[in-house]
Motif scaffolding. Structure first.
Motif, PDB file in Angstrom:
ATOM      1  N   GLU A  20     -69.990-105.204  29.180  1.00 55.32           N
ATOM      2  CA  GLU A  20     -69.135-105.946  28.246  1.00 55.32           C
ATOM      3  C   GLU A  20     -67.756-105.317  28.210  1.00 55.32           C
ATOM      4  O   GLU A  20     -67.612-104.094  28.212  1.00 55.32           O
ATOM      5  N   GLY A  21     -66.747-106.176  28.127  1.00 57.76           N
ATOM      6  CA  GLY A  21     -65.384-105.685  28.035  1.00 57.76           C
ATOM      7  C   GLY A  21     -64.705-105.467  29.377  1.00 57.76           C
ATOM      8  O   GLY A  21     -63.483-105.290  29.436  1.00 57.76           O
ATOM      9  N   ALA A  22     -65.472-105.508  30.428  1.00 57.25           N
ATOM     10  CA  ALA A  22     -64.894-105.274  31.761  1.00 57.25           C
ATOM     11  C   ALA A  22     -64.108-106.492  32.230  1.00 57.25           C
ATOM     12  O   ALA A  22     -64.278-107.606  31.735  1.00 57.25           O
ATOM     13  N   THR A  23     -63.267-106.249  33.213  1.00 60.52           N
ATOM     14  CA  THR A  23     -62.564-107.330  33.896  1.00 60.52           C
ATOM     15  C   THR A  23     -63.227-107.529  35.258  1.00 60.52           C
ATOM     16  O   THR A  23     -63.511-106.563  35.961  1.00 60.52           O
ATOM     17  N   VAL A  24     -63.470-108.772  35.599  1.00 59.90           N
ATOM     18  CA  VAL A  24     -64.156-109.061  36.868  1.00 59.90           C
ATOM     19  C   VAL A  24     -63.434-110.215  37.554  1.00 59.90           C
ATOM     20  O   VAL A  24     -62.893-111.104  36.887  1.00 59.90           O
ATOM     21  N   ALA A  25     -63.406-110.160  38.867  1.00 59.45           N
ATOM     22  CA  ALA A  25     -62.722-111.205  39.637  1.00 59.45           C
ATOM     23  C   ALA A  25     -63.614-111.713  40.747  1.00 59.45           C
ATOM     24  O   ALA A  25     -64.323-110.937  41.395  1.00 59.45           O
ATOM     25  N   PHE A  26     -63.568-113.014  40.945  1.00 60.73           N
ATOM     26  CA  PHE A  26     -64.300-113.643  42.044  1.00 60.73           C
ATOM     27  C   PHE A  26     -63.301-114.329  42.958  1.00 60.73           C
ATOM     28  O   PHE A  26     -62.334-114.919  42.494  1.00 60.73           O
ATOM     29  N   ASN A  27     -63.605-114.292  44.241  1.00 61.51           N
ATOM     30  CA  ASN A  27     -62.802-115.040  45.193  1.00 61.51           C
ATOM     31  C   ASN A  27     -63.637-116.121  45.843  1.00 61.51           C
ATOM     32  O   ASN A  27     -64.868-116.038  45.876  1.00 61.51           O
ATOM     33  N   CYS A  28     -62.949-117.099  46.371  1.00 60.95           N
ATOM     34  CA  CYS A  28     -63.600-118.200  47.063  1.00 60.95           C
ATOM     35  C   CYS A  28     -62.664-118.615  48.190  1.00 60.95           C
ATOM     36  O   CYS A  28     -61.456-118.741  47.969  1.00 60.95           O
ATOM     37  N   THR A  29     -63.193-118.802  49.373  1.00 53.02           N
ATOM     38  CA  THR A  29     -62.357-119.253  50.487  1.00 53.02           C
ATOM     39  C   THR A  29     -62.799-120.632  50.930  1.00 53.02           C
ATOM     40  O   THR A  29     -63.982-120.983  50.849  1.00 53.02           O
ATOM     41  N   TYR A  30     -61.844-121.430  51.365  1.00 50.64           N
ATOM     42  CA  TYR A  30     -62.154-122.774  51.849  1.00 50.64           C
ATOM     43  C   TYR A  30     -61.555-122.954  53.229  1.00 50.64           C
ATOM     44  O   TYR A  30     -60.525-122.376  53.559  1.00 50.64           O
ATOM     45  N   SER A  31     -62.215-123.749  54.037  1.00 46.50           N
ATOM     46  CA  SER A  31     -61.806-123.854  55.438  1.00 46.50           C
ATOM     47  C   SER A  31     -61.021-125.125  55.735  1.00 46.50           C
ATOM     48  O   SER A  31     -60.313-125.190  56.744  1.00 46.50           O
TER      49      SER A  31
END
Lengths: 110, 115
Positions: A15-26
């Protein structure tokens, strides 16, 4: 290779953390971009659209990089209730079809 | 609070049987989509309609699947005959397509198990 690719995770964060997700498209014909959220055994729900200039909705920030063909989702100050699967979605300009990534699972722990 | 409804919510059937899933889109929406979700493949688009006309069903196995919209308030997805590999969650979604952008609202899904 899938048209929309995501790291399946899981991302386990406190809890409280920062998280990032990436997504690539072709597909360079992709014209619109979204993030959907799906809770376990539930339907996907729209979280936010992704605009070229980047956009923010509370603790969530989405960004688009057309040159590199990826979009990202940043979640600040993670809550337990953020635990879900986050689906990256692109719309193909030529067909108007939504193409979903397989999702990134986030688990926020106390 | 307008919602997409789907029936049945759960269906267990034996291989070879016919399965019919129904969807009521949100009133006023002009696009309807059928998706299938499995752990391995994620969400796959099976078919979609705009203004009740089928636009694309290339994601659907033609020999056993069929999708129709008999009227603006009902979309159906039929599998005949069903096979164990059809076991999945089938989602219907509806949206209002304007200028090529389309926010979709999903129904709760039909969880299908074919034995």
């Amino acid at each position: 290779r899938k048209e929309v690719e995501q790291d399946p995770g899981p991302f386990n964060v406190p809890e409280g953390a920062t998280v990032a997700f990436n997504c690539t498209y072709s597909n360079s014909a992709s014209q619109s971009f979204f993030w959907y959220r799906q809770d376990c055994r539930k339907e996907p729900k729209l979280l936010m659209s992704v605009y070229s200039s980047g956009n923010e909705d509370g603790r969530f920030t989405a960004q688009l990089n057309r040159a590199s063909q990826y979009i990202s989702l940043l979640i600040r100050d993670s809550k337990l209730s953020d635990s879900a699967t986050y689906l990256c979605v692109v719309i193909d300009r030529n067909t108007d079809k939504l193409i979903f990534g397989t999702g990134t699972r986030l688990q926020v722990f106390p | 609070d307008a919602r997409v409804t789907q029936t049945p919510r759960h269906k267990v059937t034996e291989m070879g049987q016919e399965v019919t899933m129904r969807c009521q889109p949100i009133l006023g929406h002009n696009t309807v989509f059928w998706y299938r979700q499995t752990m391995m493949q994620g969400l796959e688009l099976l078919a979609y309609f705009r203004n009740r006309a089928p636009l694309d069903d290339s994601g659907m196995p033609k020999d056993r699947f069929s999708a129709e919209m008999p009227d603006a308030t009902l979309a159906t997805l039929k599998i005949q005959p069903s096979e164990p590999r059809d076991s999945a969650v089938y989602f219907c979604a509806s949206g209002l397509s304007v200028m090529g952008t389309d926010t979709q609202y999903f129904g709760p899904g039909t969880r299908l198990t074919v034995l």
